[in-house]
Motif scaffolding. Structure first.
Motif, mmCIF file in Angstrom:
data_model
loop_
_atom_site.group_PDB
_atom_site.id
_atom_site.type_symbol
_atom_site.label_atom_id
_atom_site.label_comp_id
_atom_site.label_asym_id
_atom_site.label_seq_id
_atom_site.Cartn_x
_atom_site.Cartn_y
_atom_site.Cartn_z
ATOM 1 N N ASN A 84 53.265 23.431 86.746
ATOM 2 C CA ASN A 84 54.576 22.397 86.486
ATOM 3 C C ASN A 84 54.641 21.780 87.682
ATOM 4 O O ASN A 84 54.958 22.119 89.128
ATOM 5 C CB ASN A 84 55.650 23.317 86.623
ATOM 6 N N PHE A 85 54.514 20.385 87.596
ATOM 7 C CA PHE A 85 54.460 19.396 88.674
ATOM 8 C C PHE A 85 55.625 19.528 89.546
ATOM 9 O O PHE A 85 55.677 19.100 90.876
ATOM 10 C CB PHE A 85 53.979 17.997 88.279
ATOM 11 N N GLU A 86 56.667 19.776 88.961
ATOM 12 C CA GLU A 86 58.066 19.808 89.483
ATOM 13 C C GLU A 86 58.302 20.793 90.149
ATOM 14 O O GLU A 86 59.014 21.069 91.487
ATOM 15 C CB GLU A 86 58.998 19.272 88.592
ATOM 16 N N GLN A 87 57.876 21.958 89.652
ATOM 17 C CA GLN A 87 58.305 23.285 90.140
ATOM 18 C C GLN A 87 57.165 24.140 90.692
ATOM 19 O O GLN A 87 56.400 24.931 90.236
ATOM 20 C CB GLN A 87 59.069 24.154 89.249
ATOM 21 N N THR A 88 56.269 23.643 91.628
ATOM 22 C CA THR A 88 55.109 24.232 92.232
ATOM 23 C C THR A 88 55.421 25.368 93.102
ATOM 24 O O THR A 88 56.441 25.526 93.451
ATOM 25 C CB THR A 88 54.316 23.189 93.318
ATOM 26 N N ASN A 89 54.344 26.026 92.939
ATOM 27 C CA ASN A 89 53.995 27.452 93.585
ATOM 28 C C ASN A 89 55.126 28.691 93.231
ATOM 29 O O ASN A 89 55.058 29.871 93.675
ATOM 30 C CB ASN A 89 54.355 27.335 95.146
ATOM 31 N N LEU A 90 55.529 28.335 91.676
ATOM 32 C CA LEU A 90 56.388 29.286 91.264
ATOM 33 C C LEU A 90 55.523 30.619 90.822
ATOM 34 O O LEU A 90 56.215 31.732 91.012
ATOM 35 C CB LEU A 90 57.113 28.720 89.823
ATOM 36 N N GLY A 103 57.651 26.167 99.343
ATOM 37 C CA GLY A 103 58.084 24.518 99.194
ATOM 38 C C GLY A 103 58.156 24.539 97.690
ATOM 39 O O GLY A 103 58.521 25.539 96.978
ATOM 40 N N GLY A 104 58.167 23.605 96.980
ATOM 41 C CA GLY A 104 58.132 23.380 95.773
ATOM 42 C C GLY A 104 59.292 23.887 95.130
ATOM 43 O O GLY A 104 60.617 23.500 95.302
ATOM 44 N N ALA A 105 59.274 24.795 94.126
ATOM 45 C CA ALA A 105 60.361 25.574 93.408
ATOM 46 C C ALA A 105 61.299 26.172 94.367
ATOM 47 O O ALA A 105 62.488 26.011 94.111
ATOM 48 C CB ALA A 105 59.605 26.739 92.501
ATOM 49 N N LEU A 106 60.773 26.764 95.491
ATOM 50 C CA LEU A 106 61.856 27.287 96.457
ATOM 51 C C LEU A 106 62.623 26.325 96.865
ATOM 52 O O LEU A 106 63.888 26.553 96.966
ATOM 53 C CB LEU A 106 61.005 27.987 97.490
ATOM 54 N N ASN A 107 62.126 25.144 97.364
ATOM 55 C CA ASN A 107 63.000 24.057 97.881
ATOM 56 C C ASN A 107 64.081 23.543 96.871
ATOM 57 O O ASN A 107 65.125 23.403 97.174
ATOM 58 C CB ASN A 107 62.185 22.944 98.422
ATOM 59 N N ASN A 108 63.590 23.274 95.537
ATOM 60 C CA ASN A 108 64.621 23.170 94.346
ATOM 61 C C ASN A 108 65.712 23.909 94.092
ATOM 62 O O ASN A 108 66.922 23.602 94.148
ATOM 63 C CB ASN A 108 63.747 22.816 93.284
ATOM 64 N N MET A 109 65.241 25.023 94.444
ATOM 65 C CA MET A 109 66.374 26.343 94.145
ATOM 66 C C MET A 109 67.397 26.159 95.433
ATOM 67 O O MET A 109 68.604 26.415 94.836
ATOM 68 C CB MET A 109 65.696 27.731 94.295
#
Length: 513
Positions: A84-90, A103-109
């Motif tokens: 998922n380009f928006e939720q990377t490294n999930l 990064g990625g998903a963690l930062n968004n959370m």
């Protein structure tokens, strides 16, 4: 003090959101950000309504919006099998690569709740200026404030469940230095959440939900907050108030709760207590590229359910599938919610031309409108179904859990479960009151009922953690790519992103990272 731009972005983003909807094209050029709360804005009810719309808009991105489904990929329900380009490294987070630099998903959370919180604090800091408008009463303004405090509670509840102790901001900062604060105790965060929700309960209209938070929205969220803190009796009382209030009921179509057509139908919408609203003019995602639930789930299979979830559904007569002579891969004659939640291995969708295959054998069907098949990239522009945060079935299940934990099984617990299982179009048999006669066995039944009723709605990860069984259920579980899931003791709390540690020198990383 020199600090990273990440913190200032929370503030600037909140200000822009809270003002842009009513601004002329050159408004921001004529009026610098530090003057928006004085002479040019917050003087009329229209300004307050615009600011409120901006606060609600913070719910449309990432994990407060439709992408909340991806929390399922941190549980035993599903895997993020396609990038998922928006939720990377999930996916990497589930196999042990969980760190401050994920990064990625963690930062968004982390960032999305704080963006919402900052927008809420900005609104609350300035809204009183609109009392200069003779057409706006203080009582009317308090209703707007109550909606905002509900959303702030919703955002802080994510923060405290994910990180435990965390920065607590109760007011909009006068300068960036005020954003540099240490972690606050969990008890202090929950205290603010409960204060916000109790204000909302006492202030919001006691009406069915129609897009703005109402009293039942706040009662339902408070019930969930109390349940998470194991305040069983208090939670049961609050949830019973929702049940007795009569403003909400189970939808007459389970599948349609998650589709735009159903959400516009009063007989379906009656189950929803709160949701993130989208519209044809405000679809799930247009930037950086078009995307949304139809495309991500129905066409490209980003989220793929595990067989472990499918196996949790009972036979249609209430029997445990393991007690039958059917092979494990046979999913016939099961609880009807199974087929309405996921595409089964032997199932074909109408007019569908799959371009991907599922590595687990299952595809998420909940939130995917099969009427728009075959799905194309253009369908991303049409993906605007609301994401449901809280619905009446969850109220009944939380009540059953709270009541069972507080005082053990009684008729009200069984009745709540039977109501969910017996809903129109599902018609599962009532709970066997002899087989599940004691608190322990009924506890396990309730937990499984939550899993199947609320499957792929973003709840399972939080349930596993609050029950203290996340490590038991997840650590060592096979996932895709020949890997196993890894859940260490300290994974019950997420790490603070490295960018936030760099921004806020008062912030101390959670133990284990």
């Amino acid at each position: 003090m020199k600090i990273n731009n990440k913190i200032s972005n929370w503030i600037i983003g909140a200000v822009l959101v809270c003002t842009a909807l009513a601004c002329d094209d050159d408004f921001l050029e004529k009026n610098p950000l530090d003057s928006l709360s004085s002479e040019t804005f917050w003087q009329t009810e229209d300004h307050v309504v615009t600011g409120l719309a901006g606060v609600y808009a913070t719910l449309t991105d990432n994990y407060l919006g439709y992408e909340r489904v991806y929390y399922e990929c941190l549980s035993d329900n599903a895997v993020n099998a396609m990038p998922n380009f928006e939720q990377t490294n999930l996916y990497e987070m589930t196999i042990g690569a969980l760190s401050a630099t994920s990064g990625g998903a963690l930062n968004n959370m982390f960032l999305q709740p704080y963006k919402a919180i900052t927008a809420c604090n900005y609104f609350l800091a300035n809204a009183d200026g609109a009392l200069e408008d003779p057409l706006l009463t203080e009582d009317e303004l308090n209703v707007y404030k109550a909606e905002v405090r509900f959303i702030r509670a919703l955002a802080y509840f994510d923060v405290v469940q994910l990180w435990g102790e965390a920065p607590l901001y109760t007011a909009f900062p006068d300068d960036l230095d005020e954003m540099v604060v240490p972690k606050s105790p969990v008890a202090d965060i929950y205290q603010l959440i409960e204060e916000d929700l109790n204000f909302a309960i006492s202030t919001l209209p006691d009406t069915p939900y129609s897009g703005h938070a109402v009293k039942g929205s706040a009662q339902g969220l408070l019930g969930r907050v109390l349940l998470t803190q194991e305040k069983w009796a208090e939670a049961a009382d609050v949830l019973k108030d929702v049940i007795d209030g009569g403003k909400f009921r189970l939808a007459d179509s389970y599948k349609d709760i998650f589709l735009k057509g159903g959400q516009a139908n009063p007989s379906v919408n009656a189950e929803i207590l709160f949701s993130t609203k989208y519209s044809s003019n405000d679809v799930h995602r247009v930037d950086p590229v078009p995307a949304g639930l139809y495309l991500e789930l129905g066409q490209q299979y980003y989220l793929q359910p595990f067989a472990d979830l499918a196996d949790a559904y009972q036979m249609s007569n209430g029997d445990d599938p393991a007690s039958t002579s059917l092979p494990s891969e046979n999913y016939q004659n099961r609880d009807p919610r199974l087929d309405m939640t996921m595409k089964l291995p032997d199932e074909s969708w109408p007019n569908d031309v799959p371009i991907f295959s599922s590595m687990t054998g299952f595809v998420m069907e909940k939130y995917v409108d099969l009427a728009v098949m075959p799905l194309t990239s253009e369908d991303a522009f049409e993906s605007d179904n609301d994401f449901v945060h809280l619905r009446y079935a969850d109220i009944l299940l939380m009540y059953a859990e709270a009541k069972n934990e507080a005082s053990g099984p009684d008729g009200s617990v069984y009745n709540a479960l039977d109501e969910v299982r017996g809903r129109s179009g599902v018609n599962m048999p009532a709970v066997d009151r002899t087989m599940y006669a004691d608190q322990g066995s009924l506890r396990e039944f309730i937990r499984n009922e939550r899993r199947v009723e609320l499957a792929l709605e973003g709840h399972r990860y939080f349930d596993l953690k609050r029950w203290g069984i996340a490590k038991e259920k997840l650590d060592g579980m096979p996932t895709t790519g020949g890997n196993i899931m890894v859940f260490k003791d300290h994974f019950y709390k997420l790490p603070f992103p490295q960018s936030e540690l760099d921004s806020n020198p008062e912030l101390v990383q959670n133990e284990g990272y």
